[in-house]
Enzyme design. Structure first.
Site, PDB file in Angstrom:
ATOM      1  N   ASP A 185      -1.892  -1.029   5.796  1.00 29.68           N
ATOM      2  CA  ASP A 185      -2.179  -0.433   7.103  1.00 29.68           C
ATOM      3  C   ASP A 185      -3.653  -0.199   7.356  1.00 29.68           C
ATOM      4  OD1 ASP A 185      -2.534   3.043   7.073  1.00 29.68           O
ATOM      5  OD2 ASP A 185      -2.410   1.849   5.254  1.00 29.68           O
ATOM      6  N   ASP A 195      -0.316   5.033   1.282  1.00 25.71           N
ATOM      7  CA  ASP A 195      -0.567   5.863   2.463  1.00 25.71           C
ATOM      8  C   ASP A 195      -0.578   5.028   3.735  1.00 25.71           C
ATOM      9  OD1 ASP A 195      -1.351   8.739   1.508  1.00 25.71           O
ATOM     10  OD2 ASP A 195      -2.353   7.378   0.127  1.00 25.71           O
ATOM     11  N   ASP A 204       0.851  -1.178   0.000  1.00 26.85           N
ATOM     12  CA  ASP A 204       0.000   0.000   0.000  1.00 26.85           C
ATOM     13  C   ASP A 204       0.900   1.247   0.000  1.00 26.85           C
ATOM     14  OD1 ASP A 204      -2.286   1.687   0.476  1.00 26.85           O
ATOM     15  OD2 ASP A 204      -1.761   1.672   2.598  1.00 26.85           O
TER      16      ASP A 204
END
Length: 252
Positions: free
Chosen positions: A193, A14, A12
């Site tokens: 996250d 961000d 990922d």
């Protein structure tokens, strides 16, 4: 470790390669990440950034990513693909600009302070991080945004203090599964996250390949940490783990 040439590493953006900041436009990749990914790329089958961001935005906020040899960026949850300097994607869905136009009116009627709309081209996100009560604002927005999404044939993607309206038919899990099949991967690691990364975790499990899931941990989202094989401390921890992996490949 036994077969790095068959490994795909998916990440990922961000919260994983870049820290979460109040203004998404100000997010910047960890300064050491591009070099670490370049080192990994020299050993593994493929490195892919799988993000809800437009691919071009991820590259803009990730100086040096475009120079990582063999890197693929799957933007908009896999609807877009950047590779070798070119972006390919289907036409933008008409429901997104229509929903965005109505969002402005909706937020005005709800009188929520500090709520920000982010135009992502193929999606539109509503951020509450800068609200005096981010969680309360999310709770107020969930039902009206769900109705707005349904009206325009979109789906809601929840995240860290954000609700995103986007087209159906693709998520990070589907994007990762297609990429693994395309590359004929023999093992896989995915690092994320946020709630949108759960689908990619599921894809790792469903692939039948030797796989590792890694959570870039935070106090805001715990669902990933509960499902992950490894939990690290934010982007700094992600970079440290990837650096260790690259060094191990170099020694083997």
């Amino acid at each position: 470790m036994r077969d790095p040439a068959g490994a795909v590493i998916g990440l990922d953006f961000d919260g994983t390669l870049s820290p979460i900041v109040p203004d998404p436009a100000q997010a910047v990749i960890h300064p050491e990440a591009p070099a670490v990914l370049a080192e990994l790329g020299a050993h593994v089958l493929a490195v892919a950034v799988v993000t809800g961001r437009p691919a071009a935005t991820a590259l803009e906020l990730g100086p040096g990513l475009a120079d990582v040899e063999g890197l693929v960026v799957l933007g908009h949850y896999g609807f877009e693909r950047w590779e070798d300097g070119r972006i390919s994607a289907p036409p933008p869905p008409p429901g997104v600009p229509r929903a965005e136009a109505e969002l402005q009116l909706l937020l005005g009627t709800l009188d929520l302070k500090g709520v920000v709309i982010e135009d992502k081209g193929r999606a539109v996100a509503v951020h509450t991080r800068r609200s005096p009560d981010p969680e309360g604002a999310l709770a107020v927005l969930r039902e009206p945004l769900a109705k707005l999404a349904e009206k325009h044939d979109l789906v809601i993607e929840p995240g860290r203090m954000v609700l995103e309206l986007r087209p159906p038919g693709m998520d990070k899990g589907h994007a990762l599964s297609l990429f693994l099949a395309e590359k004929a991967a023999r093992s896989v690691m995915f690092v994320g996250d946020d709630l949108g990364d759960l689908a990619a975790f599921d894809a790792v499990r469903a692939s039948g390949l030797p796989g590792v899931t890694v959570c870039s941990g935070s106090a805001e989202v715990t669902a990933l940490a509960e499902r992950a094989d490894i939990v690290v401390d934010g982007p700094q921890g992600v970079v440290a783990l990837l650096r260790e992996l690259g060094s191990a490949f170099s020694r083997s």
